[in-house]
Enzyme design. Sequence first.
Site, PDB file in Angstrom:
ATOM      1  N   ARG A   1      -9.194   8.043  -1.033  1.00 15.73           N
ATOM      2  CA  ARG A   1     -10.179   8.499  -0.031  1.00 15.73           C
ATOM      3  C   ARG A   1     -11.055   9.611  -0.599  1.00 15.73           C
ATOM      4  NH1 ARG A   1     -10.271   7.719   5.442  1.00 15.73           N
ATOM      5  NH2 ARG A   1      -8.809   6.153   6.214  1.00 15.73           N
TER       6      ARG A   1
ATOM      7  N   THR B   1      -8.490   3.971   8.877  1.00 14.83           N
ATOM      8  CA  THR B   1      -9.688   3.127   8.869  1.00 14.83           C
ATOM      9  C   THR B   1      -9.875   2.477  10.242  1.00 14.83           C
ATOM     10  OG1 THR B   1      -9.093   2.661   6.585  1.00 14.83           O
ATOM     11  CG2 THR B   1     -10.843   1.321   7.527  1.00 14.83           C
TER      12      THR B   1
ATOM     13  N   ARG C   1      -7.015  12.892   0.872  1.00 13.90           N
ATOM     14  CA  ARG C   1      -5.932  13.351   1.764  1.00 13.90           C
ATOM     15  C   ARG C   1      -4.559  12.820   1.343  1.00 13.90           C
ATOM     16  NH1 ARG C   1      -7.404  10.080   7.264  1.00 13.90           N
ATOM     17  NH2 ARG C   1      -9.379  11.112   6.911  1.00 13.90           N
TER      18      ARG C   1
ATOM     19  N   HIS D   1      -4.104  -4.253   7.603  1.00 13.73           N
ATOM     20  CA  HIS D   1      -4.247  -3.048   8.429  1.00 13.73           C
ATOM     21  C   HIS D   1      -3.430  -3.183   9.717  1.00 13.73           C
ATOM     22  CE1 HIS D   1      -5.879   0.917   9.064  1.00 13.73           C
ATOM     23  NE2 HIS D   1      -5.721   0.658  10.345  1.00 13.73           N
TER      24      HIS D   1
ATOM     25  N   ASN E   1       0.855  -1.194   0.000  1.00 10.23           N
ATOM     26  CA  ASN E   1       0.000   0.000   0.000  1.00 10.23           C
ATOM     27  C   ASN E   1       0.895   1.249   0.000  1.00 10.23           C
ATOM     28  OD1 ASN E   1      -1.459   2.294   0.983  1.00 10.23           O
ATOM     29  ND2 ASN E   1      -3.099   0.941   1.661  1.00 10.23           N
TER      30      ASN E   1
ATOM     31  N   HIS F   1       0.958   6.243   1.864  1.00 11.07           N
ATOM     32  CA  HIS F   1       1.666   7.214   2.710  1.00 11.07           C
ATOM     33  C   HIS F   1       2.896   7.831   2.039  1.00 11.07           C
ATOM     34  CE1 HIS F   1      -1.446   6.786   5.450  1.00 11.07           C
ATOM     35  NE2 HIS F   1      -1.253   5.505   5.614  1.00 11.07           N
TER      36      HIS F   1
ATOM     37  N   GLU G   1      -8.620   0.541  -3.193  1.00  8.47           N
ATOM     38  CA  GLU G   1      -9.478   0.606  -2.001  1.00  8.47           C
ATOM     39  C   GLU G   1     -10.340   1.852  -2.114  1.00  8.47           C
ATOM     40  OE1 GLU G   1      -6.867  -1.517   1.472  1.00  8.47           O
ATOM     41  OE2 GLU G   1      -6.800   0.652   1.346  1.00  8.47           O
TER      42      GLU G   1
ATOM     43  N   HIS H   1      -5.534   3.613  -1.766  1.00  4.38           N
ATOM     44  CA  HIS H   1      -6.854   3.951  -1.226  1.00  4.38           C
ATOM     45  C   HIS H   1      -7.185   5.385  -1.661  1.00  4.38           C
ATOM     46  CE1 HIS H   1      -9.442   4.215   2.735  1.00  4.38           C
ATOM     47  NE2 HIS H   1     -10.121   4.576   1.666  1.00  4.38           N
TER      48      HIS H   1
ATOM     49  N   GLU I   1     -11.305  -9.059   2.892  1.00  9.45           N
ATOM     50  CA  GLU I   1     -10.019  -8.729   3.512  1.00  9.45           C
ATOM     51  C   GLU I   1     -10.293  -8.609   5.005  1.00  9.45           C
ATOM     52  OE1 GLU I   1      -7.412  -5.770   1.766  1.00  9.45           O
ATOM     53  OE2 GLU I   1      -6.779  -5.098   3.753  1.00  9.45           O
TER      54      GLU I   1
HETATM   55  C1  LIG Z   1      -8.374   0.259   4.438  1.00  7.47           C
HETATM   56  C2  LIG Z   1      -7.007   0.310   4.931  1.00  7.47           C
HETATM   57  O1  LIG Z   1      -6.696  -0.336   5.887  1.00  7.47           O
HETATM   58  C3  LIG Z   1      -5.992   1.165   4.233  1.00  7.47           C
HETATM   59  O2  LIG Z   1      -6.579   2.032   3.368  1.00  7.47           O
HETATM   60  C4  LIG Z   1      -5.092   1.855   5.174  1.00  7.47           C
HETATM   61  O3  LIG Z   1      -5.873   2.257   6.212  1.00  7.47           O
HETATM   62  C5  LIG Z   1      -4.313   3.019   4.565  1.00  7.47           C
HETATM   63  O4  LIG Z   1      -5.057   4.183   4.438  1.00  7.47           O
HETATM   64  P1  LIG Z   1      -5.300   5.214   5.660  1.00  7.47           P
HETATM   65  O5  LIG Z   1      -4.040   5.341   6.435  1.00  7.47           O
HETATM   66  O6  LIG Z   1      -5.751   6.478   4.998  1.00  7.47           O
HETATM   67  O7  LIG Z   1      -6.397   4.647   6.496  1.00  7.47           O
HETATM   68  N1  LIG Z   2      -5.988  -2.676   3.698  1.00 11.22           N
HETATM   69  C1  LIG Z   2      -4.844  -2.482   4.518  1.00 11.22           C
HETATM   70  C2  LIG Z   2      -3.817  -1.727   3.796  1.00 11.22           C
HETATM   71  O1  LIG Z   2      -3.903  -1.521   2.602  1.00 11.22           O
HETATM   72  C3  LIG Z   2      -2.596  -1.254   4.491  1.00 11.22           C
HETATM   73  O2  LIG Z   2      -2.845  -0.844   5.802  1.00 11.22           O
HETATM   74  P1  LIG Z   2      -1.591  -0.302   6.674  1.00 11.22           P
HETATM   75  O3  LIG Z   2      -0.498  -1.341   6.583  1.00 11.22           O
HETATM   76  O4  LIG Z   2      -1.150   0.998   6.041  1.00 11.22           O
HETATM   77  O5  LIG Z   2      -2.155  -0.161   8.058  1.00 11.22           O
END
Ligand SMILES: CC(=O)[C@@H](O)[C@H](O)COP(=O)(O)O
Ligand SMILES: NCC(=O)COP(=O)(O)O
Length: 238
Positions: free
Chosen positions: A45, A101, A49, A191, A7, A10, A70, A43, A151
């Site tokens: 959003r 989330t 953001r 997550h 993911n 960030h 996402e 994701h 998930e």
């Molecule tokens: C759904 C989820 O777990 C991810 O999208 C993760 O939370 C990263 O995005 P955020 O940090 O914006 O929640």
């Molecule tokens: N769905 C979880 C994700 O994509 C990553 O979550 P995180 O490792 O950033 O908490």
Amino acid sequence: MPTLGVNIDHIATIRQARRTIEPDPIVAAVLAELGGADGITAHLREDRRHIQDRDVRLLRQTVRTHLNLEMAATDEMLAIALDIKPDYVTLVPEKREEITTEGGLDILGQIARIGMIVDKLQNANIPVSLFIDAEPAQIAAAVKVQAKFIELHTGKYAEAKDETTRHQELALLAKGCEQAIAAGLRVNAGHGLTYWNVFPVAALPGMEELNIGHTIISRAALVGIERAVREMKQAMGA
Ligand SMILES: CC(=O)[C@@H](O)[C@H](O)COP(=O)(O)O
Ligand SMILES: NCC(=O)COP(=O)(O)O
């Protein structure tokens, strides 16, 4: 062993702190794939953001593994997904004011809407995953709306303050995974997973993919800092 979806949200969070062009999540996705990522997760959003619409469009063109988008179960996001056609979509709950989330999707509380979105996406050949807590009723609801994947939300496991709670949360994830697979669902999880807590979740029988972001981006920043400083000294002519 499950596959790893990286993911990259960030990376975009850092860019958006200055509304500039760096670091670019598209470049991060390429480097993640070079490092062995099996998929890229982003994701989009509703409040934009971190990931922007431009990012998702470019990721669709550049990701060589698979792209997991996402998104919230809204009409706006449905239109974007149908247009961009990610390799799969994960529907997640969203609250504007949350830092991240906070829980799984309540499929039961909005079964008609979730069912409609799953149908529209899957009729367009975009498999859908539902981000849910490992609760038997939510897993049954995921089966009912005919999603291809769930998930499992690993946040409670990751945030457990002591070993007893962590073991209890892991047992719930294991049970949820078993129930879902027995019902014909494919199972991902994610997550809050970190280098320190990932192994027991990766070892759950039948687990297909872990989506992990924050801990990888955090580590990337720290392991990269010496080189980044050296490069700045060189740029200064040192
Ligand atoms: C759904 C989820 O777990 C991810 O999208 C993760 O939370 C990263 O995005 P955020 O940090 O914006 O929640
Ligand atoms: N769905 C979880 C994700 O994509 C990553 O979550 P995180 O490792 O950033 O908490």
